[in-house]
Design a protein around this motif. Structure first.
Motif, short mmCIF file in Angstrom:
data_model
loop_
_atom_site.label_atom_id
_atom_site.label_comp_id
_atom_site.label_asym_id
_atom_site.label_seq_id
_atom_site.Cartn_x
_atom_site.Cartn_y
_atom_site.Cartn_z
N GLY A 247 0.81 -1.22 0.00
CA GLY A 247 0.00 0.00 0.00
C GLY A 247 0.84 1.26 0.00
N MET A 248 2.09 1.16 0.44
CA MET A 248 3.00 2.30 0.45
C MET A 248 4.40 1.83 0.10
N TYR A 249 5.25 2.77 -0.28
CA TYR A 249 6.68 2.49 -0.38
C TYR A 249 7.45 3.70 0.11
N VAL A 250 8.69 3.48 0.49
CA VAL A 250 9.50 4.52 1.10
C VAL A 250 10.83 4.62 0.37
N THR A 251 11.34 5.84 0.28
CA THR A 251 12.65 6.06 -0.33
C THR A 251 13.54 6.83 0.64
N ASN A 285 13.14 1.27 6.01
CA ASN A 285 12.33 0.06 6.00
C ASN A 285 11.09 0.24 6.85
N PHE A 286 9.97 -0.32 6.40
CA PHE A 286 8.74 -0.31 7.17
C PHE A 286 8.77 -1.38 8.25
N THR A 287 8.07 -1.11 9.34
CA THR A 287 7.78 -2.18 10.30
C THR A 287 6.70 -3.08 9.68
N LEU A 294 11.90 2.72 9.80
CA LEU A 294 13.22 2.78 10.42
C LEU A 294 14.21 3.27 9.37
N SER A 295 14.94 4.32 9.68
CA SER A 295 15.89 4.88 8.72
C SER A 295 17.27 5.03 9.35
N SER A 296 18.29 5.05 8.51
CA SER A 296 19.64 5.34 8.97
C SER A 296 20.27 6.33 7.99
N GLY A 297 21.29 7.02 8.47
CA GLY A 297 21.93 8.03 7.62
C GLY A 297 23.40 8.21 7.97
N LYS A 298 24.07 8.99 7.14
CA LYS A 298 25.49 9.24 7.34
C LYS A 298 25.75 10.29 8.42
#
Length: 397
Positions: A247-251, A285-287, A294-298
């Motif tokens: 139903g959704m996607y994340v970038t 990433n979705f739960t 949940l996201s991570s970054g530099k």
């Protein structure tokens, strides 16, 4: 009063014991050497297989049951000879592999890479075009099509999508020993990330282009959102992932923004600008319940965002990642969050609910490792290193 204090103390001890037991250091691991550094890894939805993509342009498919067998103390002394966990190796790329994904129902593996070819027939000037490659393995095979090439209209509107120029080539993959792709989808940008829709009928590609490219697997048509927000030149997509229902996607983008997209209309429904400050957002990433991302970054942070509001819910601190395109992932039960600490080459684990750091495990890689992927079905994960090794970890209780 005394009884309530004792009860509170007992509960605290039980919580700490649960954390220790759930994240006791993994005492068993399998190391597999490759020719060059491994750049990415992905488990199949049932957790029975794991695929890795490398800088040497190869894709290796491992059978998890054989990896576990190899980790047994008497595996080397087996009568049938040494256990070989690699059951397929694919060679059909010219450049390093960026990402992988398994088809949710069929025995199909897809990979995205930096491959480039020159198309001299479509344009007056040469055009460099990267590849998406579909690899089929085991018993499934397409019909015996040897090759085909087609082109879509440059400006074709369908619902909220605008078509994108693509060409396709098919290859016979009826033989079990084949090492080449049976189909190639050609994109106009460097393919950085790929994700299958849960139905298996659609494929998302995150590229150097700031808008995700949506492919219909049945018609091979590529679509772009006609209502995408304005994104600056630094909006290349580091990772794209579907939610559990599609139903959704994340970038996660190089401009530090996390964007949530409607899986039906392809509209961007929420942009979390500066999710990781001015640093790149490297993973998202979705739960399983699709309520959080949940996201991570530099910027050396791992963050949990509420999908409905875009608000920051949790922040997981204590791991440094500023150089590589690192990942932050949940374990199979989503009780814990795992990520990478580059300076110490350690795996950092937090309690997902409290954001408390509960463990740090040596990765045993020489130099920083660039990818961490957890099994969706059990307490096991893989790490991919710049030291030309892949390590499979089985958490022991």
């Amino acid at each position: 009063m005394v009884q309530s204090q004792l009860l509170a103390l007992l509960l605290l001890i039980l919580v700490q014991c649960r954390k220790q037991k759930a994240h006791q250091r993994a005492s068993q691991s399998m190391r597999h050497a490759i020719f060059q550094s491994t750049r990415c890894a992905r488990f199949s939805p049932d957790g029975k297989f794991v695929a890795t993509g490398s800088s040497d342009t190869s894709i290796k498919l491992f059978e998890v049951a054989k990896i576990k067998q190899m980790m047994l103390p008497d595996a080397r002394d087996a009568r049938d000879g040494p256990v070989r966990p690699v059951i397929r190796t694919f060679y059909d790329h010219l450049q390093p592999i960026n990402d992988l994904d398994f088809h949710p129902q069929n025995t199909v593996l897809i990979s995205g890479s930096k491959d480039n070819t020159i198309n001299k027939t479509c344009l007056h000037a040469p055009l460099i075009l990267p590849f998406l490659v579909l690899c089929c393995f085991f018993s499934s095979s397409p019909s015996n099509i040897t090759s085909i090439s087609c082109k879509t209209k440059q400006e074709f509107t369908s619902n909220s999508y605008v078509s994108h120029v693509t060409t396709f080539r098919f290859f016979d993959f009826s033989k079990m020993t084949a090492k080449r792709a049976f189909r190639v989808i050609q994109d106009t940008h460097n393919v950085r990330s790929v994700s299958f829709h849960p139905s298996g009928d659609f494929l998302l590609a995150g590229t150097d282009h700031p808008i995700p490219h949506l492919y219909d697997i049945n018609t091979f048509q590529c679509y772009l959102s006609a209502n995408a927000p304005e994104i600056n030149d630094n909006g290349a997509i580091n990772q794209v992932r579907y939610s559990a229902t599609g139903g959704m996607y994340v970038t996660a983008s190089k401009d530090g923004t996390i964007r949530l997209w409607d899986g039906v209309t392809a509209n961007c429904v929420r942009s979390i600008a500066g999710a990781h400050g001015t640093a790149e957002a490297t993973s998202a990433n979705f739960t399983k319940d699709q309520r959080f991302v949940l996201s991570s970054g530099k910027d050396s942070t791992v963050k949990l965002w509420e999908v409905g509001t875009g608000k920051l819910v949790k922040q997981y601190l204590g791991a440094t990642h500023t150089q590589l395109r690192c990942q932050a992932v949940f374990n199979d039960t989503e009780e814990f969050v795992l990520s990478i600490d580059e300076p110490t080459n350690e795996i950092v684990i937090w309690d997902a609910l409290t954001a408390e750091k509960v463990a740090k495990w040596p990765s045993n890689h020489i130099g920083a490792f660039r990818w961490l992927e957890h099994s969706p079905t059990e307490a096991a994960y893989v790490t991919c290193g710049t030291d030309r090794s892949i390590r499979f970890w089985k958490e022991s209780l």
